[in-house]
Motif scaffolding. Structure first.
Motif, mmCIF file in Angstrom:
data_model
loop_
_atom_site.group_PDB
_atom_site.id
_atom_site.type_symbol
_atom_site.label_atom_id
_atom_site.label_comp_id
_atom_site.label_asym_id
_atom_site.label_seq_id
_atom_site.Cartn_x
_atom_site.Cartn_y
_atom_site.Cartn_z
ATOM 1 N N GLN A 76 -1.966 -13.206 23.108
ATOM 2 C CA GLN A 76 -0.617 -12.814 23.537
ATOM 3 C C GLN A 76 -0.607 -12.572 25.043
ATOM 4 O OE1 GLN A 76 -0.670 -9.678 20.392
ATOM 5 N NE2 GLN A 76 1.302 -10.487 19.838
ATOM 6 N N LYS A 77 0.482 -11.952 25.480
ATOM 7 C CA LYS A 77 0.681 -11.795 26.918
ATOM 8 C C LYS A 77 -0.430 -10.979 27.588
ATOM 9 C CE LYS A 77 4.184 -9.300 28.132
ATOM 10 N NZ LYS A 77 5.588 -8.874 28.212
ATOM 11 N N ASP A 78 -0.991 -10.034 26.845
ATOM 12 C CA ASP A 78 -2.023 -9.196 27.459
ATOM 13 C C ASP A 78 -3.176 -10.042 27.983
ATOM 14 O OD1 ASP A 78 -3.708 -8.027 24.413
ATOM 15 O OD2 ASP A 78 -2.679 -9.899 24.864
ATOM 16 N N PHE A 79 -3.565 -11.066 27.184
ATOM 17 C CA PHE A 79 -4.682 -11.892 27.630
ATOM 18 C C PHE A 79 -4.226 -13.080 28.450
ATOM 19 C CE2 PHE A 79 -9.244 -12.046 27.054
ATOM 20 C CZ PHE A 79 -9.561 -13.308 27.504
ATOM 21 N N HIS A 80 -3.182 -13.753 27.986
ATOM 22 C CA HIS A 80 -2.761 -14.978 28.688
ATOM 23 C C HIS A 80 -2.234 -14.699 30.084
ATOM 24 C CE1 HIS A 80 -3.605 -17.788 25.596
ATOM 25 N NE2 HIS A 80 -2.701 -17.368 24.747
ATOM 26 N N TYR A 81 -1.617 -13.566 30.285
ATOM 27 C CA TYR A 81 -1.090 -13.286 31.623
ATOM 28 C C TYR A 81 -2.034 -12.359 32.394
ATOM 29 C CZ TYR A 81 2.215 -11.924 35.324
ATOM 30 O OH TYR A 81 2.819 -11.691 36.538
ATOM 31 N N TYR A 82 -2.195 -11.146 31.926
ATOM 32 C CA TYR A 82 -2.930 -10.154 32.706
ATOM 33 C C TYR A 82 -4.429 -10.433 32.748
ATOM 34 C CZ TYR A 82 1.459 -7.575 32.609
ATOM 35 O OH TYR A 82 2.778 -7.212 32.755
ATOM 36 N N ALA A 83 -5.023 -10.700 31.602
ATOM 37 C CA ALA A 83 -6.468 -10.952 31.602
ATOM 38 C C ALA A 83 -6.794 -12.248 32.342
ATOM 39 C CB ALA A 83 -7.002 -11.016 30.171
ATOM 40 N N THR A 84 -5.919 -13.252 32.208
ATOM 41 C CA THR A 84 -6.148 -14.509 32.936
ATOM 42 C C THR A 84 -6.047 -14.267 34.434
ATOM 43 O OG1 THR A 84 -5.293 -15.780 31.071
ATOM 44 C CG2 THR A 84 -5.410 -16.912 33.179
ATOM 45 N N TYR A 85 -5.132 -13.410 34.837
ATOM 46 C CA TYR A 85 -5.062 -13.040 36.266
ATOM 47 C C TYR A 85 -6.405 -12.446 36.713
ATOM 48 C CZ TYR A 85 -4.071 -10.315 40.461
ATOM 49 O OH TYR A 85 -4.134 -9.772 41.738
ATOM 50 N N CYS A 86 -6.909 -11.526 35.924
ATOM 51 C CA CYS A 86 -8.189 -10.874 36.265
ATOM 52 C C CYS A 86 -9.303 -11.912 36.342
ATOM 53 C CB CYS A 86 -8.551 -9.814 35.223
ATOM 54 S SG CYS A 86 -7.342 -8.477 35.101
ATOM 55 N N ALA A 87 -9.334 -12.832 35.359
ATOM 56 C CA ALA A 87 -10.382 -13.850 35.346
ATOM 57 C C ALA A 87 -10.263 -14.759 36.569
ATOM 58 C CB ALA A 87 -10.302 -14.678 34.054
ATOM 59 N N ALA A 88 -9.019 -15.110 36.913
ATOM 60 C CA ALA A 88 -8.803 -15.982 38.085
ATOM 61 C C ALA A 88 -9.269 -15.289 39.361
ATOM 62 C CB ALA A 88 -7.321 -16.359 38.181
ATOM 63 N N PHE A 89 -8.963 -14.011 39.459
ATOM 64 C CA PHE A 89 -9.365 -13.280 40.669
ATOM 65 C C PHE A 89 -10.880 -13.186 40.753
ATOM 66 C CE2 PHE A 89 -7.920 -10.901 44.244
ATOM 67 C CZ PHE A 89 -8.954 -10.025 44.535
ATOM 68 N N LEU A 90 -11.506 -12.917 39.603
ATOM 69 C CA LEU A 90 -12.967 -12.837 39.597
ATOM 70 C C LEU A 90 -13.609 -14.194 39.851
ATOM 71 C CD1 LEU A 90 -13.502 -10.362 36.601
ATOM 72 C CD2 LEU A 90 -14.043 -9.929 38.999
ATOM 73 N N ALA A 91 -12.868 -15.261 39.556
ATOM 74 C CA ALA A 91 -13.395 -16.616 39.803
ATOM 75 C C ALA A 91 -13.266 -17.006 41.278
ATOM 76 C CB ALA A 91 -12.662 -17.641 38.938
ATOM 77 N N GLY A 92 -12.521 -16.193 42.014
ATOM 78 C CA GLY A 92 -12.438 -16.464 43.451
ATOM 79 C C GLY A 92 -11.057 -16.859 43.955
ATOM 80 N N TYR A 93 -10.086 -16.942 43.087
ATOM 81 C CA TYR A 93 -8.719 -17.245 43.537
ATOM 82 C C TYR A 93 -8.126 -15.988 44.178
ATOM 83 C CZ TYR A 93 -8.648 -21.616 40.838
ATOM 84 O OH TYR A 93 -8.903 -22.877 40.350
ATOM 85 N N ASP A 94 -7.228 -16.204 45.147
ATOM 86 C CA ASP A 94 -6.589 -15.033 45.758
ATOM 87 C C ASP A 94 -5.466 -14.533 44.855
ATOM 88 O OD1 ASP A 94 -4.821 -17.092 48.221
ATOM 89 O OD2 ASP A 94 -4.302 -16.608 46.152
ATOM 90 N N HIS A 95 -4.825 -13.481 45.285
ATOM 91 C CA HIS A 95 -3.823 -12.798 44.468
ATOM 92 C C HIS A 95 -2.693 -13.747 44.072
ATOM 93 C CE1 HIS A 95 -0.967 -9.756 43.112
ATOM 94 N NE2 HIS A 95 -0.103 -10.162 44.038
ATOM 95 N N GLU A 96 -2.158 -14.468 45.070
ATOM 96 C CA GLU A 96 -0.993 -15.332 44.789
ATOM 97 C C GLU A 96 -1.358 -16.470 43.839
ATOM 98 O OE1 GLU A 96 1.520 -12.934 46.637
ATOM 99 O OE2 GLU A 96 2.099 -14.757 45.566
ATOM 100 N N ASP A 97 -2.510 -17.073 44.093
ATOM 101 C CA ASP A 97 -2.935 -18.178 43.217
ATOM 102 C C ASP A 97 -3.230 -17.659 41.810
ATOM 103 O OD1 ASP A 97 -4.782 -20.248 45.648
ATOM 104 O OD2 ASP A 97 -2.644 -19.895 45.300
ATOM 105 N N SER A 98 -3.831 -16.472 41.752
ATOM 106 C CA SER A 98 -4.133 -15.891 40.436
ATOM 107 C C SER A 98 -2.846 -15.628 39.654
ATOM 108 C CB SER A 98 -4.907 -14.577 40.592
ATOM 109 O OG SER A 98 -6.136 -14.813 41.238
ATOM 110 N N LEU A 99 -1.822 -15.194 40.375
ATOM 111 C CA LEU A 99 -0.531 -14.961 39.719
ATOM 112 C C LEU A 99 0.055 -16.264 39.191
ATOM 113 C CD1 LEU A 99 1.413 -12.353 41.911
ATOM 114 C CD2 LEU A 99 0.579 -12.069 39.571
#
Lengths: 182, 379
Positions: B2-25
């Motif tokens: 659901q949204k908790d993982f697809h949106y927020y957790a994916t944002y966290c994963a993207a940021f940890l992968a090296g994407y910046d804030h805007e790209d992670s969003l």
């Protein structure tokens, strides 16, 4: 975490089969009720003739023939409905017990006795088929077709009860082998 | 998921992968929008209907379950939410009709996961987000298929939740859509039993309700395809693997790794965060609570505020753009991504000799795939 030994799989399979045969018994009980109603409706004249032959003729002396026929017919109808309800309730009881044992493990033995008796009665009725004569009139042929449908459905019922008995017995045997649980 | 993982957790994963804030969003929004991009939304946007990545309950109710309807449903659900694990799986004693459905069972680390991630390489952030949604769902939705099928997706009364103290509690599903799930008392909503093989009630994990989407849930049940064998589903463990795999996949997509391998997970980037993440995954709460926890974690990582997910964020941009500029809008790029993903998965299913997703068009040439004519159907 997973309980998947051979006994567990067999218990689940037979319990599932028991549940399915329970549902089948309830449905076939409904069919028996429908069949009775249809036979009363479609064979009204035949029934009236049979009742007239069997009735006490004094009833025709006290009231007119039409009233007497009506009284006889509704008496017969009342008895049929009563038997229909009893028959369906018995099927329902047997089916429900089977479903409960299959789903929740709640064991009863009496329903298996009834299922066995039902099975026996169907087998005995089949033995009687061999005595029937071949149809030599169109009316008898039509009646024979209806009989065929009845025999086919009775066979389904027999299979359902047989399956129910086997599944109940085997699931209990494997449950015992498994120490009482899945 | 659901949204908790697809949106927020994916944002966290993207940021940890090296994407910046805007790209992670952007990646997170795209990952979540896969669950919202229905034909109803597309009609409102006047966008092509074949880019839909989901179907609403109302849309599903209108679809007939003849072969064309089933193909329409399977194309969407198998491509985005129930990616098949093994299109060439074998099972003894089964006919083609059954095998076609059996081979659509979803699971992680199949060949299609690699194809999905590779497809997003050098593509837009929206394509990355779509891929992350698909990969994440292979963990949550494993053992169910994205096609309506009683013999694959059905479950029965043998359904037990494993509580944190190790005890088992029988789950009884109720069928009231309006009643919220109550994890504390073990009350969950699931779809009604329907004996028709192709009933919509037998699509995906409907019979198991939202249990696959709760990260805290551990349960065991009897999948219809598993021949009375119990299946144990450990969501906290699966979600943890999904999170690390997302980071690994996005690092590959950013160019940090040359190749993407299945069954490989990023451990370095999550060092120091494992306890915090596992605590979120194991907390017994429904979506709203989990969203708040992931959001807090993400904001702690990036130091920036994560806006709440809003389905309509980019819709005005798409609606007001000129016809030849639509492809350059956020949603335009998203639609290209969904089309590519759907074409790729449908092609793979078709090439395996399975017609449940219908005929396929080559996404590069636009031509109908003629594998069948060439006689090269794989089995």
């Amino acid at each position: 975490m997973e309980n998947n030994n051979e006994n567990d799989l067999k218990i689940r399979r037979y319990k599932n089969q028991l549940m399915m045969s329970g549902f089948g018994c309830i449905l076939l009980g409904g069919w028996s009720a429908i069949r009775m109603i249809l036979s009363v409706y479609l064979e009204k004249d035949k029934i009236l003739d049979a009742l007239r032959n069997a009735a006490d003729w004094s009833i025709y002396e006290s009231v007119d023939a039409k009233t007497a026929d009506t009284v006889l017919f509704f008496t017969y109808l009342g008895m049929t409905v009563f038997i229909l309800i009893i028959s369906f309730l018995i099927h329902f009881y047997v089916g429900r017990c089977a479903v409960r044992e299959g789903r929740d493990g709640r064991k009863r033995n009496f329903y298996l006795v009834i299922a066995g008796l039902f099975l026996l009665s169907i087998v005995i009725s089949y033995i009687g088929i061999g005595d029937k004569n071949i149809a030599d009139s169109a009316e008898e042929a039509i009646s024979k077709n209806a009989d065929v449908v009845t025999y086919v459905l009775d066979a389904s019922m027999a299979f359902t009860f047989l399956d129910m008995l086997f599944s109940a017995v085997l699931s209990r045997i494997y449950l015992k082998k498994n120490g009482g649980g899945e | 998921m659901q949204k908790d993982f697809h949106y927020y957790a994916t944002y966290c994963a993207a940021f940890l992968a090296g994407y910046d804030h805007e790209d992670s969003l952007a990646i997170a929004y795209s990952a979540q929008f896969v669950d919202d991009c229905s034909r109803s939304v597309l009609r409102r946007l006047k966008a092509p209907l074949n880019v839909a990545s989901t179907q609403l309950n109302l849309e599903l109710m209108e679809i007939t379950t003849d072969i064309l309807g089933i193909q329409d449903i399977t194309r969407i659900w198998a491509s985005f939410h129930f990616l098949p694990r093994d299109l060439y799986a074998q099972k003894e004693g089964c006919g083609k009709l059954y095998m076609d459905k059996y081979r659509l069972i979803c699971g992680p680390n199949g060949e299609l996961v690699k194809d999905t991630v590779t497809l997003a390489k050098k593509k837009s952030l929206q394509s990355v987000g779509i891929a992350m949604h698909v990969v994440a769902d292979t963990w949550a939705h494993r053992n169910f298929a994205g096609t309506p099928s009683l013999v694959i997706n059905n479950t029965d009364a043998h359904f037990f939740e494993i509580l944190p103290d190790g005890t088992e509690r029988k789950i009884k599903f109720r069928h009231s859509l309006s009643a919220p799930d109550d994890p504390e008392n073990g009350l969950y909503t699931g779809s009604i039993y329907q004996s028709a093989e192709n009933s919509i009630m037998n699509l995906g994990h409907g019979r198991a309700g939202h249990l696959p989407d709760y990260s805290f849930c551990r349960y065991k049940y009897l999948p219809a395809w598993n021949e009375y064998r119990e299946m144990y589903k450990d969501n906290p463990s699966d979600y943890w693997n999904a999170f690390r795999q997302l980071i690994y996949a996005m690092k590959f997509l950013r160019g940090e790794y040359d190749e993407f391998h299945t069954d490989t997970y990023e451990n370095k980037a999550v060092e120091g965060f494992e306890d915090e993440i596992r605590a979120i995954l194991n907390k017994r709460q429904t979506e709203s609570g989990s969203c708040a926890d992931w959001k807090a974690f993400g904001e702690k990582l990036s130091g920036k505020e994560i806006p709440d997910y809003n389905e309509n964020t980019y819709q005005d941009e798409y609606i007001t753009a000129n016809k030849d500029e639509k492809s350059d809008t956020f949603l335009g790029k998203f639609f290209e991504g969904t089309l590519a993903q759907k074409s790729m998965v449908t092609s793979r299913i078709f090439e395996s000799g399975n017609l449940l997703a219908g005929y396929s068009v080559d996404p590069e040439t636009g031509k109908l795939i003629r594998q069948m004519v060439k006689g090269g159907l794989k089995r």
